[in-house]
Every structure is written in structure tokens, then in C-alpha cells.
Design a protein around this motif. Structure first.
Motif, short mmCIF file in Angstrom:
data_model
loop_
_atom_site.label_atom_id
_atom_site.label_comp_id
_atom_site.label_asym_id
_atom_site.label_seq_id
_atom_site.Cartn_x
_atom_site.Cartn_y
_atom_site.Cartn_z
N ALA A 123 0.85 -1.21 0.00
CA ALA A 123 0.00 0.00 0.00
C ALA A 123 0.89 1.26 0.00
CB ALA A 123 -0.92 -0.01 1.22
N GLY A 124 1.94 1.25 0.81
CA GLY A 124 2.85 2.40 0.85
C GLY A 124 3.51 2.64 -0.50
N LEU A 125 3.88 1.55 -1.17
CA LEU A 125 4.54 1.65 -2.48
C LEU A 125 3.57 2.25 -3.50
CD1 LEU A 125 7.09 0.66 -4.16
CD2 LEU A 125 5.74 -1.35 -4.71
N ALA A 126 2.36 1.69 -3.54
CA ALA A 126 1.39 2.12 -4.56
C ALA A 126 0.89 3.54 -4.29
CB ALA A 126 0.21 1.14 -4.58
N HIS A 127 0.59 3.81 -3.04
CA HIS A 127 -0.11 5.07 -2.76
C HIS A 127 0.83 6.25 -2.52
CE1 HIS A 127 -3.60 2.28 -1.34
NE2 HIS A 127 -3.43 2.29 -2.64
N HIS A 128 2.10 5.97 -2.29
CA HIS A 128 3.06 7.06 -2.10
C HIS A 128 4.21 7.02 -3.10
CE1 HIS A 128 1.04 8.52 1.40
NE2 HIS A 128 1.06 7.31 1.96
N ALA A 129 5.06 5.96 -2.96
CA ALA A 129 6.31 5.96 -3.74
C ALA A 129 6.08 6.03 -5.25
CB ALA A 129 7.14 4.73 -3.38
N LEU A 130 5.07 5.33 -5.76
CA LEU A 130 4.85 5.28 -7.21
C LEU A 130 3.81 6.30 -7.68
CD1 LEU A 130 4.67 1.41 -7.85
CD2 LEU A 130 6.66 2.89 -8.00
N SER A 131 3.22 7.03 -6.74
CA SER A 131 1.99 7.77 -7.08
C SER A 131 2.18 8.79 -8.22
CB SER A 131 1.43 8.45 -5.84
OG SER A 131 2.36 9.37 -5.37
N GLN A 132 3.39 9.34 -8.38
CA GLN A 132 3.59 10.38 -9.41
C GLN A 132 4.26 9.84 -10.68
OE1 GLN A 132 2.76 13.64 -8.64
NE2 GLN A 132 2.00 12.84 -6.69
#
Ligand SMILES: Cc1cc2nc3c(=O)[nH]c(=O)nc-3n(C[C@H](O)[C@H](O)[C@H](O)COP(=O)(O)OP(=O)(O)OC[C@H]3O[C@@H](n4cnc5c(N)ncnc54)[C@H](O)[C@@H]3O)c2cc1C
Length: 463
Positions: free
Chosen positions: A206-215
Motif C-alpha cells: 500500500a505504501g509503495l502504490a499510494h506514495h512511492a509510485l503515485s507520481q
């Protein structure tokens, strides 16, 4: 209790390698008691260290890998927070100062109990006077080994690399997918098993999808990725108290994870997972549900538990096999109240420390040891950024304090100063930047891409 005979009168015995020059592998000194340890995980390594530099004892540690692995942080490799090398350390390097310990890289395939030798895959026999088995556990698919192809478990660095490639490739495949239903399948991640590994894995995806990759994508919005945590029992983190379990569920839901409890998985296939008779299309499925002990019980010909655990006595000796010990995830040892000890690094580590001391005492002084006593250092799990749970006797922590305790404990337990430093810096960077530093797909794995996208691999490029 069985006394181990003083072995000082023993002749030096060469390690027998069919077809090889036996002189090259001759055990260096004579008359020593030969302890063979199989497995360089938490249990085997700490036993070897406990026997380090003991005069009159010669230790051979055999592992099929050349490195000791800190499994509790594997999920961070699988979700690109840290790099594989940061949680592994060569076993040789760890034991370099223990001059009586030699390390052999090889896979044990059997034990000649009568002849007192461990047998490697290539037929090499490694003779022993005392045998310590610490071969750990592996995944169990509840009688469905065919699920493994679609739902890899997390146990080795290769597993973590494979899962990382699947997770990252799923976003790549979604970015170039035109069909909305196929895109939705690619952006659905299912984690099976609501224990600490499943909870940590789901929170980290969830952290990867919603933050790290979000842009980072243009056609897809990684924030819309669906992350499911599937658990057959009525609640997640069943070894924690009900309030900590409920808190963990809420924390996961705040991160955007859908938690499905009371949902037993009925099938796993290329299309996704089936629960309660319904197919949920998902390209990436991670297995964190069941484990099974390594097959060492069969090597010894002893009766095991249903999960393959080898029953041991209070001194960790295998019942009915004098001179053979088992510990860690392989063994079923009991606490003072008779309940089986859990498969945890802290159990294996404490057992290894105990066994190293106990064997020294027995072999060198003929003293029978006190029974092993496990002292719990608490149950810990992390859910995501700033959220964790800790339970230690009557002390309970949740949220940021628990997250901090978890971080400090794990850095402290990592082997090697270099790893501690690098992991701490990586975490600090991830914390302030929301980024993941190890987001590389090292090789474009056509087979993985085909499995994820459900499309046949592209034609091989022309030379
Ligand atoms: C993803 C994950 C997360 C975890 N998180 C936590 C946590 O947060 N806290 C905690 O306390 N515990 C945690 N655990 C559990 C913990 O890692 C284990 O309990 C611990 O590693 C057990 O130690 P062991 O020495 O018995 O086995 P292992 O550490 O698994 O070591 C077994 C060794 O034996 C070797 N081996 C196996 N078979 C053979 C063979 N045939 N021949 C030669 N060598 C062989 C393997 O290569 C390995 O090096 C986690 C486990 C996993 C998988």
C-alpha cells in the motif's frame, strides 16, 4: 540424560568425497569431537558461535546457501525499501574468528543415523559425533502445491526478488494495458495470510502504490491499486490481543488495504484467487499463510507433528536419536506450561545460544545441562508508516511508539555494522522522502511478465 562419551581418543576421520582427493578435505586436527550443524540461520549460527574456539571440539556448519539471512526484513526487499544484500551476510565472514568452525556450502539430503554421517546431495558423507539440525521451515500450500507458481511465499532472497519483480512489473504492464478489466486485474494485489508477514507485506505494498509510485505513471493512477489481505480466521494478527488486532485492521484500512477475515482461499490461479466461491481477478498474489518444517524428520526416521516439526526434549535432544539435536523452526520444543514454542527468530536465537553452551559443557566436562527456557522479548509487527503493534506480557504499544520499537529492535538484530548503518539510512530516506530506493527490475523477466499480464511472452528478439 544421555552422556556424550569423551571423544578425545578418536582417530582423525577424513571427509569422504567420492572421486575427489580425500586429503584435500581431511579434517585438520585429530582427536576432536566432531559437531556437525546443518543450517546457518538463527539457530545454527548461534549454536556455532557458542562452540567457537572451544578446544577439543571441531565444528562443521553446512548450509545450502553461502549467507545468513535476516528473514524478518525480507518483505522490505520484496517491496523495494531495501536491497537484498542489506539483510544477508556471508556465513564464512560471520564465523571467521571461530578457528575451530569450518563452513561447507552444500545441501544435505539425508542422515545416516547408524553410521553417524550427514549426506550431501552429491553423495559426500560428513561424519559427526554430535549432530545439530537447524534447517528451518518452508511454505505450505495446504495440499495445493500448484498454487505456488501463482502465489510465491517469502522465505529466501530469491523469493523476495521474485515478488519485487512481480509487484513492479504489474504496474509496468498496467501502464501499457488498454483493456480496463485487464488493467484492474493488474492493479489488484492479494496477500494471503493475516499473520505478521501478511500484514507487513500488505501495508508495504500500500505504501509503495499510494506514495512511492503515485507520481511516476501517466496512464494509470497507482493510488487506485487494490490491495487485499485475506485471512481465514475471524481476525488478523491472531497471536496478538484483540484490541491490538482491531487497531491493526483499522491502520491497514486507513492505508487503503481491504481486509477480508473469515475468508478461506479456495483456489489460486493465473486469473486470481477464489474466496467464498467468487473469483477475485488479481495478477499478483503473495502467500503468507502456512509453513511446514524442513524434511529433517524424515531423514532421521522419527515421528513428526503434522507440520513436520521434530519433537525435542527439554535439552533440545531429538527423542529416540542420541547425539542428535534439533532447534528453531524445525523443532517442536515446549514452553514450561507445555505449549509449543512459536516459529520465531528469537526462539531459534535463544535455543542456539543455549545449545552452544550446553554442548560445550557436555562434550568438554560431561555435565548435563539445565533445561532450555524461552524468555519472550515480545511480539512485534509493523503495519506501515508510523504504525505498529508491540505486545510483551502486559505491556502493549501501538502506533508510532510501537513502530519505533520495531525499527530499533530490527536494526539491532541485523548482523553486521555495515548492514545496520545502510538499513537505518535507507529507512530515514524512505521516511522523509516517501520514496523506495531499491525499485529496480534487474532483468526484464519475460516469463514473469507473461504470468502477470496473462499474455504469452514476446518473440525472442532477432540477434
Ligand atoms: C518473511 C518472514 C518474516 C519473519 N518475521 C519475523 C519477525 O518479525 N520476528 C521473528 O521473531 N521471527 C520472524 N520470522 C521467523 C524467523 O525468521 C524464523 O523463526 C527463524 O529464521 C528460524 O530460524 P532457524 O534457524 O530455525 O531457520 P532459518 O533461519 O530458516 O535457517 C535455516 C537454514 O537452513 C538452511 N537449510 C535448510 N535446509 C537445508 C539443507 N537441506 N541443507 C543445507 N542447508 C539447509 C537454509 O539455507 C537456512 O540458512 C519471519 C520469517 C519470515 C519467513
Amino acid at each position: 540424560m544421555t552422556e556424550i562419551p569423551n571423544p578425545s581418543a578418536r582417530d582423525p576421520v577424513p571427509v569422504e568425497v567420492p572421486g575427489a582427493d580425500p586429503a584435500g578435505l581431511r579434517v585438520p586436527s585429530s582427536g576432536a569431537h566432531r559437531v556437525v550443524i546443518v543450517g546457518g540461520g538463527f539457530g545454527g549460527l548461534t549454536t556455532a558461535r557458542g562452540l567457537g574456539n572451544a578446544e577439543g571440539i571441531e565444528v562443521t556448519l553446512i548450509d545450502r546457501r553461502n549467507h545468513h539471512l535476516f528473514q524478518p526484513l525480507l518483505y522490505q526487499v520484496a517491496t523495494a525499501v531495501i536491497a537484498p544484500g542489506e539483510i544477508a551476510e556471508p556465513i564464512r565472514a560471520i564465523l571467521r574468528r571461530d578457528r575451530n568452525v569450518r563452513v561447507l556450502m552444500g545441501e544435505v539430503e539425508g542422515i545416516d543415523v547408524g553410521g553417524r554421517a550427514a549426506i550431501l546431495r552429491d553423495g559426500t558423507r560428513i561424519p559427526y559425533d554430535t549432530l545439530v539440525l537447524a534447517t528451518g521451515a518452508t511454505h505450505s500450500y495446504f495440499g495445493h502445491p500448484e498454487w505456488e507458481r501463482y502465489a510465491p511465499g517469502l522465505k529466501t532472497l530469491d523469493d523476495a526478488r521474485r515478488i519485487r519483480a512481480r509487484v513492479l512489473l504489474a504496474f509496468e504492464a498496467a501502464e501499457r494495458e488498454d483493456d480496463p478489466a485487464a488493467r484492474e486485474r493488474l492493479l489488484t494485489f492479494a496477500v494471503i495470510g493475516g499473520g505478521p508477514t501478511g500484514v507487513e507485506m500488505a501495508g508495504a505494498i500500500a505504501g509503495l502504490a499510494h506514495h512511492a509510485l503515485s507520481q511516476d505513471f501517466r496512464r494509470i493512477d497507482p493510488k487506485r491499486a487494490r490491495i487485499l489481505l485475506i485471512e481465514a480466521a475471524p481476525r488478523i494478527l491472531g497471536t496478538f490481543s484483540e484490541d491490538l488486532s482491531a487497531y491493526s485492521r483499522q491502520a491497514l484500512e486507513r492505508l487503503g488495504v481491504t481486509v477480508l477475515t473469515d475468508h478461506a482461499v479456495e483456489d489460486v490461479s493465473e486469473a486470481g484467487i477464489t474466496v467464498q466461491g467468487r473469483l477475485i481477478p488479481a495478477a499478483t498474489v503473495v502467500w503468507g499463510a502456512g509453513v511446514r518444517a524442513s524434511p529433517a524428520g524424515a531423514w532421521l526416521g522419527v515421528e513428526t507433528t503434522r507440520q513436520g516439526h521434530v519433537p525435542v526434549g527439554p535439552d533440545l535432544a531429538v527423542i529416540g536419536r542420541p547425539g542428535v539435536y534439533a532447534l528453531g523452526d524445525l523443532a517442536q520444543a515446549k514452553a514450561e506450561d507445555g505449549t509449543p514454542l512459536p516459529g520465531l527468530a528469537q526462539v531459534a536465537d535463544q535455543q542456539g545460544r543455549y545449545l552452544g553452551r550446553a554442548l560445550r559443557d557436555r562434550i568438554l566436562h560431561g555435565r548435563a545441562p539445565q533445561p532450555f527456557r524461552f524468555r519472550s522479548r515480545g511480539n512485534l509487527a509493523i503495519i506501515g508508516r508510523n504504525a505498529g503493534v508491540v505486545q510483551w506480557d502486559h505491556v502493549k504499544l501501538k502506533g508510532f511508539p510501537a513502530w519505533l520499537v520495531w525499527g530499533v529492535a530490527h536494526v539491532y538484530l541485523l548482523v553486521g555494522f555495515h548492514n545496520r548503518l545502510v538499513v537505518t539510512l535507507r529507512w530515514l530516506w524512505a521516511y522523509v522522502s516517501f520514496q523506495r530506493g531499491a525499485r529496480l527490475i534487474s532483468e526484464r523477466d519475460e516469463a514473469t511478465m507473461a504470468l502477470i499480464s496473462g499474455k504469452p511472452p514476446a518473440k525472442a528478439p532477432l540477434p
